[in-house]
Design a protein around this motif. Structure first.
Motif, mmCIF file in Angstrom:
data_model
loop_
_atom_site.group_PDB
_atom_site.id
_atom_site.type_symbol
_atom_site.label_atom_id
_atom_site.label_comp_id
_atom_site.label_asym_id
_atom_site.label_seq_id
_atom_site.Cartn_x
_atom_site.Cartn_y
_atom_site.Cartn_z
ATOM 1 N N ALA A 46 6.990 13.856 1.702
ATOM 2 C CA ALA A 46 7.528 14.614 2.842
ATOM 3 C C ALA A 46 7.867 13.701 4.017
ATOM 4 N N ILE A 47 6.982 12.770 4.349
ATOM 5 C CA ILE A 47 7.236 11.945 5.536
ATOM 6 C C ILE A 47 8.221 10.811 5.275
ATOM 7 N N ASN A 48 8.375 10.400 4.034
ATOM 8 C CA ASN A 48 9.338 9.335 3.747
ATOM 9 C C ASN A 48 10.773 9.757 4.026
ATOM 10 N N ASN A 49 11.056 11.048 3.983
ATOM 11 C CA ASN A 49 12.418 11.524 4.245
ATOM 12 C C ASN A 49 12.890 11.204 5.655
ATOM 13 N N THR B 130 3.579 4.033 5.671
ATOM 14 C CA THR B 130 2.372 3.247 5.424
ATOM 15 C C THR B 130 1.145 4.159 5.443
ATOM 16 N N GLU B 131 0.006 3.611 5.066
ATOM 17 C CA GLU B 131 -1.257 4.355 5.130
ATOM 18 C C GLU B 131 -1.558 4.783 6.566
ATOM 19 N N ASP B 132 -1.273 3.911 7.534
ATOM 20 C CA ASP B 132 -1.504 4.259 8.941
ATOM 21 C C ASP B 132 -0.652 5.448 9.372
ATOM 22 N N GLU B 133 0.576 5.494 8.907
ATOM 23 C CA GLU B 133 1.448 6.616 9.237
ATOM 24 C C GLU B 133 0.976 7.894 8.545
ATOM 25 N N LEU B 134 0.450 7.761 7.346
ATOM 26 C CA LEU B 134 -0.138 8.919 6.656
ATOM 27 C C LEU B 134 -1.315 9.459 7.462
ATOM 28 N N ASP C 32 0.072 12.146 -2.041
ATOM 29 C CA ASP C 32 1.384 11.830 -2.604
ATOM 30 C C ASP C 32 2.430 12.841 -2.151
ATOM 31 N N ILE C 33 2.044 14.096 -2.063
ATOM 32 C CA ILE C 33 2.952 15.126 -1.546
ATOM 33 C C ILE C 33 3.307 14.827 -0.092
ATOM 34 N N ILE C 34 2.321 14.433 0.690
ATOM 35 C CA ILE C 34 2.565 14.103 2.097
ATOM 36 C C ILE C 34 3.488 12.900 2.213
#
Length: 122
Positions: free
Chosen positions: A16-19, A41-45, A11-13
């Motif tokens: 961070a990446i949604n920004n 998305t999960e793939d991007e995570l 969730d922290i990640i």
């Protein structure tokens, strides 16, 4: 000290990446594929976790669910370091502008520059 699970850290990640996820998608020229996905998305995570040079392999395995352990114990200082490293990588030009298709070779060379990787505390 607190006991956390991998979802807490992912969730922290995601935060961070949604920004900057739209910048990453545009640089990969596949942003039209993600029009229905306003958030990462999960793939991007997975791509983020596999590519971040600030985490050691054991921490990455924990985040990917590849360890037998479901939880770990962290300190406030460790959590702060985790957040800083995620935020730093999520805003870096290397993450934002490197196509995931060619990233395997690129990131492998990039990892060698970082000796101070964050590890699971326990």
């Amino acid at each position: 000290m607190q006991s956390i699970n991998r979802t807490y850290l992912t969730d922290i990640i995601f935060r961070a990446i949604n920004n900057n996820i739209h910048t990453r998608r545009a640089s990969q020229k596949n942003h039209l594929f993600y029009l229905n996905y306003p958030n990462a998305t999960e793939d991007e995570l997975v791509d983020f976790v596999l590519s971040i040079p600030y985490f050691d392999e054991r921490l990455k395995d924990f985040l990917m669910g590849n360890l037998n352990s479901e939880t770990t114990i962290i300190s406030q200082a460790w959590e702060t370091a985790f957040i800083v490293k995620c935020t730093t990588w999520a805003a870096s030009n290397d993450w934002l502008h490197t196509d995931s298709i060619i990233s395997i070779g690129f990131y492998a060379a990039y990892f060698k520059r970082f000796k101070d990787c964050l590890t699971l505390p326990y």
